[in-house]
Motif scaffolding. Structure first.
Motif, PDB file in Angstrom:
ATOM      1  N   VAL A  78      24.361  26.910 -21.595  1.00 15.53           N
ATOM      2  CA  VAL A  78      24.866  25.535 -21.478  1.00 15.53           C
ATOM      3  C   VAL A  78      24.202  24.637 -22.523  1.00 15.53           C
ATOM      4  O   VAL A  78      24.852  23.793 -23.147  1.00 15.53           O
ATOM      5  N   GLU A 137      25.832  25.405 -25.911  1.00 18.36           N
ATOM      6  CA  GLU A 137      27.244  25.023 -25.993  1.00 18.36           C
ATOM      7  C   GLU A 137      27.460  23.543 -25.706  1.00 18.36           C
ATOM      8  O   GLU A 137      28.448  22.956 -26.157  1.00 18.36           O
ATOM      9  N   SER A 185      28.448  22.413 -23.056  1.00 20.44           N
ATOM     10  CA  SER A 185      29.721  22.399 -22.324  1.00 20.44           C
ATOM     11  C   SER A 185      29.646  23.476 -21.256  1.00 20.44           C
ATOM     12  O   SER A 185      29.390  24.647 -21.569  1.00 20.44           O
ATOM     13  N   THR A 240      32.181  24.472 -19.525  1.00 18.71           N
ATOM     14  CA  THR A 240      33.385  25.280 -19.675  1.00 18.71           C
ATOM     15  C   THR A 240      33.181  26.366 -20.723  1.00 18.71           C
ATOM     16  O   THR A 240      33.470  27.544 -20.490  1.00 18.71           O
ATOM     17  N   ARG A 241      32.697  25.989 -21.897  1.00 15.82           N
ATOM     18  CA  ARG A 241      32.471  26.981 -22.960  1.00 15.82           C
ATOM     19  C   ARG A 241      31.379  27.973 -22.572  1.00 15.82           C
ATOM     20  O   ARG A 241      31.470  29.167 -22.862  1.00 15.82           O
ATOM     21  N   GLN A 271      33.180  28.729 -13.793  1.00 15.47           N
ATOM     22  CA  GLN A 271      32.415  27.506 -14.047  1.00 15.47           C
ATOM     23  C   GLN A 271      31.696  26.997 -12.796  1.00 15.47           C
ATOM     24  O   GLN A 271      30.536  26.570 -12.893  1.00 15.47           O
ATOM     25  N   ARG A 303      25.068  14.563 -17.362  1.00 20.23           N
ATOM     26  CA  ARG A 303      26.464  14.954 -17.301  1.00 20.23           C
ATOM     27  C   ARG A 303      27.345  13.757 -16.992  1.00 20.23           C
ATOM     28  O   ARG A 303      26.960  12.881 -16.218  1.00 20.23           O
ATOM     29  N   ARG A 319      32.982  13.820 -19.547  1.00 22.08           N
ATOM     30  CA  ARG A 319      33.350  14.234 -20.912  1.00 22.08           C
ATOM     31  C   ARG A 319      32.239  14.924 -21.676  1.00 22.08           C
ATOM     32  O   ARG A 319      32.514  15.743 -22.540  1.00 22.08           O
ATOM     33  N   THR A 320      30.997  14.578 -21.400  1.00 15.18           N
ATOM     34  CA  THR A 320      29.911  15.085 -22.240  1.00 15.18           C
ATOM     35  C   THR A 320      28.802  15.712 -21.398  1.00 15.18           C
ATOM     36  O   THR A 320      28.626  15.391 -20.217  1.00 15.18           O
ATOM     37  N   VAL A 321      28.069  16.601 -22.049  1.00 14.66           N
ATOM     38  CA  VAL A 321      26.866  17.202 -21.470  1.00 14.66           C
ATOM     39  C   VAL A 321      25.766  17.081 -22.521  1.00 14.66           C
ATOM     40  O   VAL A 321      25.967  17.429 -23.687  1.00 14.66           O
TER      41      VAL A 321
END
Length: 295
Positions: free
Chosen positions: A10, A13, A15, A17-18, A27, A48, A51-53
């Motif tokens: 995490v 990435e 993300s 999801t990715r 997820q 978190r 939209r962003t991490v």
């Protein structure tokens, strides 16, 4: 170690999801493990929003340490495996489904000729472990179906490519067919691998090519459990063409599915494990299943 690997994915990435895709897990499972790690450390590792991490200061401090811990643990596993192998001279081979295809006698003969001081031990691993026992160090090599987690910790070579078939109870309405289109299975109940199998579960449900996900009515930990569920009429299960013959019995039938890409059988090992016995096993699998006249 799993939590740290998930954290690093995490963090790299940025993300969920990715990172989940990279780790071949769902997820929600990834988010749960990260929360577990944060609770254990009593600190937030990520900021978190929808939209962003982003890494918190604590997360940024942990990242290089986590990478180092993972590297040290992998080095320790390799050292222990090498030391144990030197003492016992046993190469443990993991598998999810019966191997068949003449592979075991051919590989055993090759190992006996080229590395006679080694013996092979075969161990079935539950489907819930998509690394086939390699991540835990339970096995040295594996013969199993792709996909496996692409974390960089595993290496593999495809040794056979086989069509995907479907197993049905002998009295199923589609049992009279010689081939079945994927679209005809859209509303059929399916037996699935455990959710922890990740992308492997999705592949053996055919979700990689379905218009909508399969209808799952039960999960099975092993191929034997799945076959029993099919024979009882509980649901259907996809399997490789070669396994359709291996698991053949009077109370079920297997038919080729039209509209699905083939499955790939691979020999899999831990990246960086260059022991002679491992190399010999890999070469023996290639010679047996990739020689003239094989698929």
């Amino acid at each position: 170690m799993r939590d740290l690997r998930y954290f690093v994915a995490v963090a790299e990435e940025l993300s969920f999801t990715r990172a989940a895709g990279r780790l071949f897990i769902a997820q929600p499972s990834l988010s749960k493990q990260i929360r577990h790690l944060e609770t254990s450390l009593r600190v937030a590792l990520f900021d978190r929003d929808h939209r962003t991490v982003a890494l918190t200061s604590a997360g940024a401090a942990l990242l290089p340490q986590a990478r180092q811990i993972i590297e040290q643990w992998e080095a320790a596993q390799h050292a222990v495996a090498a030391a144990t192998a030197t003492q016992r001279r046993t190469l443990t081979v993991g598998f999810h489904t019966r191997i068949g295809r003449g592979l075991i006698p051919a590989v055993t003969a090759r190992m006996g000729r080229d590395v006679p001081e080694w013996r092979l031990l075969f161990r079935q691993i539950a489907w819930g472990d998509p690394t086939v026992g390699l991540a835990s160090g339970e096995v040295d090599v594996a013969v199993a179906w792709l996909p496996v987690p692409a974390t960089g910790e595993l290496a593999w070579k495809v040794v056979a490519t086989e069509d995907r078939w479907v197993a049905l109870s002998a009295d199923h309405r589609l049992a009279v067919r010689t081939e079945i289109a994927l679209a005809e299975l859209a509303d059929e109940p399916f037996i699935a691998l455990p959710t922890s199998a990740g992308a492997l579960r999705e592949f053996w449900l055919g979700n990689d090519e379905r218009a909508r996900p399969a209808c799952v009515v039960a999960e099975a930990e092993t191929a034997e459990e799945a076959i029993e569920a099919v024979a009882s009429g509980l649901g259907l299960v996809l399997l490789a063409a070669g396994n359709a013959e291996i698991y053949q019995r009077d109370d079920l039938v297997c038919r080729r599915v039209v509209g699905l890409a083939p499955s790939e059988l691979a020999v899999i090992w831990r990246a960086g494990d260059d022991r002679r016995a491992v190399r010999t096993f890999i070469e023996a699998c290639e010679r047996c299943l990739c020689g003239p006249g094989t698929v």
